[in-house]
Design a protein around this motif. Structure first.
Motif, PDB file in Angstrom:
ATOM      1  N   LEU A   1       0.967  -0.978   0.013  1.00  0.00           N
ATOM      2  CA  LEU A   1       0.093  -0.141  -0.327  1.00  0.00           C
ATOM      3  C   LEU A   1       0.820   1.322  -0.065  1.00  0.00           C
ATOM      4  CD1 LEU A   1      -2.865  -0.871   2.470  1.00  0.00           C
ATOM      5  CD2 LEU A   1      -3.183  -0.687   0.139  1.00  0.00           C
ATOM      6  N   ASP A   2       2.100   1.502   0.407  1.00  0.00           N
ATOM      7  CA  ASP A   2       2.632   2.731   0.535  1.00  0.00           C
ATOM      8  C   ASP A   2       3.263   2.429  -0.436  1.00  0.00           C
ATOM      9  OD1 ASP A   2       2.088   3.273   3.319  1.00  0.00           O
ATOM     10  OD2 ASP A   2       3.954   1.847   4.071  1.00  0.00           O
ATOM     11  N   ARG A   3       3.571   1.903  -1.123  1.00  0.00           N
ATOM     12  CA  ARG A   3       4.494   1.719  -2.429  1.00  0.00           C
ATOM     13  C   ARG A   3       3.585   2.193  -3.273  1.00  0.00           C
ATOM     14  NH1 ARG A   3       9.574  -0.596  -2.385  1.00  0.00           N
ATOM     15  NH2 ARG A   3       9.709  -0.127  -4.746  1.00  0.00           N
ATOM     16  N   LEU A   4       1.961   1.644  -3.681  1.00  0.00           N
ATOM     17  CA  LEU A   4       1.158   2.426  -4.296  1.00  0.00           C
ATOM     18  C   LEU A   4       0.737   3.404  -4.332  1.00  0.00           C
ATOM     19  CD1 LEU A   4      -1.053  -0.847  -4.024  1.00  0.00           C
ATOM     20  CD2 LEU A   4       0.201  -0.215  -6.190  1.00  0.00           C
ATOM     21  N   GLY A   5       0.941   4.566  -3.176  1.00  0.00           N
ATOM     22  CA  GLY A   5       1.175   5.591  -2.774  1.00  0.00           C
ATOM     23  C   GLY A   5      -0.782   6.033  -2.945  1.00  0.00           C
ATOM     24  N   GLN A   6      -1.050   7.202  -3.766  1.00  0.00           N
ATOM     25  CA  GLN A   6      -1.971   7.368  -3.950  1.00  0.00           C
ATOM     26  C   GLN A   6      -3.304   6.360  -4.372  1.00  0.00           C
ATOM     27  OE1 GLN A   6      -3.670  10.720  -2.738  1.00  0.00           O
ATOM     28  NE2 GLN A   6      -5.285   9.455  -2.876  1.00  0.00           N
ATOM     29  N   MET A   7      -3.945   6.573  -4.028  1.00  0.00           N
ATOM     30  CA  MET A   7      -5.144   4.884  -4.242  1.00  0.00           C
ATOM     31  C   MET A   7      -5.978   5.610  -5.308  1.00  0.00           C
ATOM     32  SD  MET A   7      -5.119   1.701  -4.321  1.00  0.00           S
ATOM     33  CE  MET A   7      -4.377   1.259  -2.960  1.00  0.00           C
ATOM     34  N   PRO A   8      -6.291   5.173  -6.425  1.00  0.00           N
ATOM     35  CA  PRO A   8      -7.292   5.202  -7.244  1.00  0.00           C
ATOM     36  C   PRO A   8      -8.737   4.905  -6.160  1.00  0.00           C
ATOM     37  CG  PRO A   8      -6.032   3.561  -8.289  1.00  0.00           C
ATOM     38  CD  PRO A   8      -5.582   3.730  -7.015  1.00  0.00           C
ATOM     39  N   ILE A   9      -9.441   6.429  -7.080  1.00  0.00           N
ATOM     40  CA  ILE A   9     -10.767   6.846  -6.161  1.00  0.00           C
ATOM     41  C   ILE A   9     -11.687   5.555  -6.247  1.00  0.00           C
ATOM     42  CG2 ILE A   9     -12.070   7.948  -8.334  1.00  0.00           C
ATOM     43  CD1 ILE A   9     -12.467   8.698  -5.093  1.00  0.00           C
ATOM     44  N   GLU A  10     -11.808   4.741  -7.560  1.00  0.00           N
ATOM     45  CA  GLU A  10     -12.788   3.746  -6.886  1.00  0.00           C
ATOM     46  C   GLU A  10     -11.720   2.527  -5.749  1.00  0.00           C
ATOM     47  OE1 GLU A  10     -10.194   2.536 -10.370  1.00  0.00           O
ATOM     48  OE2 GLU A  10     -10.499   4.151  -9.522  1.00  0.00           O
ATOM     49  N   PHE A  11     -11.071   2.317  -5.455  1.00  0.00           N
ATOM     50  CA  PHE A  11     -10.422   1.699  -4.708  1.00  0.00           C
ATOM     51  C   PHE A  11     -10.579   2.140  -2.991  1.00  0.00           C
ATOM     52  CE2 PHE A  11      -7.629   0.141  -7.655  1.00  0.00           C
ATOM     53  CZ  PHE A  11      -8.652  -0.950  -7.685  1.00  0.00           C
ATOM     54  N   LEU A  12     -11.867   0.992  -2.263  1.00  0.00           N
ATOM     55  CA  LEU A  12     -11.762   1.415  -0.547  1.00  0.00           C
ATOM     56  C   LEU A  12     -10.885   0.842   0.452  1.00  0.00           C
ATOM     57  CD1 LEU A  12     -13.500   3.272   1.814  1.00  0.00           C
ATOM     58  CD2 LEU A  12     -15.113   0.885   1.019  1.00  0.00           C
ATOM     59  N   VAL A  13      -9.790   1.440   0.718  1.00  0.00           N
ATOM     60  CA  VAL A  13      -9.504   0.418   2.011  1.00  0.00           C
ATOM     61  C   VAL A  13      -9.645   0.815   3.660  1.00  0.00           C
ATOM     62  CG1 VAL A  13      -6.354   0.522   2.831  1.00  0.00           C
ATOM     63  CG2 VAL A  13      -7.074   0.946  -0.057  1.00  0.00           C
ATOM     64  N   SER A  14      -9.620  -0.758   3.761  1.00  0.00           N
ATOM     65  CA  SER A  14      -9.866  -0.638   5.245  1.00  0.00           C
ATOM     66  C   SER A  14      -8.765  -0.901   6.424  1.00  0.00           C
ATOM     67  CB  SER A  14     -11.296  -1.723   4.459  1.00  0.00           C
ATOM     68  OG  SER A  14     -12.313  -2.241   4.732  1.00  0.00           O
ATOM     69  N   ASP A  15      -8.381  -0.539   6.315  1.00  0.00           N
ATOM     70  CA  ASP A  15      -7.688  -1.183   7.621  1.00  0.00           C
ATOM     71  C   ASP A  15      -7.683  -2.145   8.831  1.00  0.00           C
ATOM     72  OD1 ASP A  15      -4.057  -1.197   8.994  1.00  0.00           O
ATOM     73  OD2 ASP A  15      -4.462   0.740   9.523  1.00  0.00           O
ATOM     74  N   LEU A  16      -6.610  -3.147   8.387  1.00  0.00           N
ATOM     75  CA  LEU A  16      -7.039  -4.087   9.942  1.00  0.00           C
ATOM     76  C   LEU A  16      -6.057  -4.325  10.801  1.00  0.00           C
ATOM     77  CD1 LEU A  16      -8.400  -7.202   7.023  1.00  0.00           C
ATOM     78  CD2 LEU A  16      -9.615  -5.338   8.221  1.00  0.00           C
TER      79      LEU A  16
END
Length: 347
Positions: A301-316
């Motif tokens: 996730l750190d390497r991907l940087g700014q996540m595209p708007i269509e993706f939702l990331v839920s921290d576990l």
């Protein structure tokens, strides 16, 4: 990716043109005429191999046994050669006054046809070997990229087909193998579009990888996964008709440095060695424990940087992994635009 495709539209006719020039030198033919014919013959053949022409037919025969694939592909090439040569002859006649009439200009000499057919047969063999080995492995072995071990950073995805054991118990091992074969065939398109590589199959699991540059570009590694989910969903009726159910799967993604090298003698293979690969495998097991469809490491996730708007990331949070001293931050990723459905990801 669009730039790569644009480059192909320029490169493909140039490759055909060069083949035509080689023919003119080998058979003492007219240079300009051979170049034009080569461009018009080679261009559609390359379009076909890239899946931009007769894609459905190409996908169908690629699944066939090698003898059937060889005969069908050569026959397709012959038809393509005839059409391309006719187009070239028409342009040579009307545009450059070559030969007294268009019909004569569209005719191909015996040596020309034999040359085109020979190149087609060679290309068929090469492309079949490439399909069997995988495009990345084939190209890397051809240029000897990994003849000496190198250290590189890669993104890995372990994609596990869920319910395969139950399917085998209900339908038998042969039916299960056909089912898995169809699933992994469906995976090939999304992996190709994301510029990744299917490195291995282990039972009901596929190992996919990307170079760091390709996999992080516009989150291509994640797009591949959700692209595959859509492919499964869109063909759900066909899956039910053929196998009685729609496949489901879960996936784990991680990245890091690995050592990549050619191994083996009689059967050459490109293999990866390192903690990143082991960690991805353990993340897949953790995804099963947590009951999530997609598990992504915090490192990726750190390497991907700014996540595209269509993706939702839920921290576990941070989770312990077997074999690692320190816990690893993980998250689950979903698409905002996709509602839960039966098939693709686990229901």
């Amino acid at each position: 990716m669009h730039a790569t495709r644009a480059g192909f539209w320029i490169l493909a006719p140039i490759i055909g043109l060069v083949a035509g020039l080689l023919y003119s030198m080998a058979f003492d033919a007219e240079l300009f005429v051979s170049a034009v014919r080569g461009a018009f013959i080679g261009f559609p053949v390359l379009l076909y191999e890239r899946g931009l022409l007769l894609r459905g037919w190409r996908d169908l025969i690629r699944r066939a046994a090698t003898p059937i694939f060889m005969v069908a592909t050569v026959a397709t090439y012959v038809a393509t050669i005839a059409v391309g040569n006719a187009a070239a002859g028409t342009i040579l006649n009307h545009g450059f006054g070559y030969m007294p009439d268009a019909r004569a200009a569209m005719m191909m000499s015996e040596s020309g046809f034999a040359y085109a057919l020979g190149i087609s047969a060679l290309a068929t063999f090469v492309f079949r070997v490439r399909d069997l080995m995988g495009p990345r492995v084939f190209a890397s072995l051809l240029i000897g990229r990994y003849h000496r071990p190198i250290t590189e950073e890669r993104i890995f995805m372990f994609l596990d087909v869920t319910g395969s054991t139950r399917f085998a118990e209900e339908h038998g091992d042969l039916a299960a193998q056909r089912w898995l074969g169809a699933i992994f065939s469906a995976l090939a398109g999304p992996v190709h579009r994301s510029r990744g590589s299917i490195d291995d199959y282990v039972g009901d699991m596929a190992l996919v990888s990307w170079s760091m540059e390709r996999g992080t570009q516009d989150a291509a590694c994640l797009r591949c996964l959700f692209d595959f989910a859509r492919v499964i969903k869109d063909d759900s009726e066909q899956w039910i008709a053929r196998f009685g159910e729609v496949p489901t799967f879960r996936a784990a993604l991680h990245c890091g440095p690995v050592v990549t090298a050619e191994i083996g003698l009689e059967r050459r293979k490109i293999a990866h060695f390192g903690d990143a690969l082991n960690t991805t495998s353990r993340l897949e097991g953790l995804a099963k424990e947590l009951g999530v469809d997609v598990l992504v490491s915090g490192d990726l996730l750190d390497r991907l940087g700014q996540m595209p708007i269509e993706f939702l990331v839920s921290d576990l949070g941070s989770r312990p992994l077997r074999g690692r001293k320190e816990p690893l931050r993980v998250a689950t990723v979903s698409e905002r635009t996709i509602q839960p459905f039966t098939g693709g990801f686990q229901a």
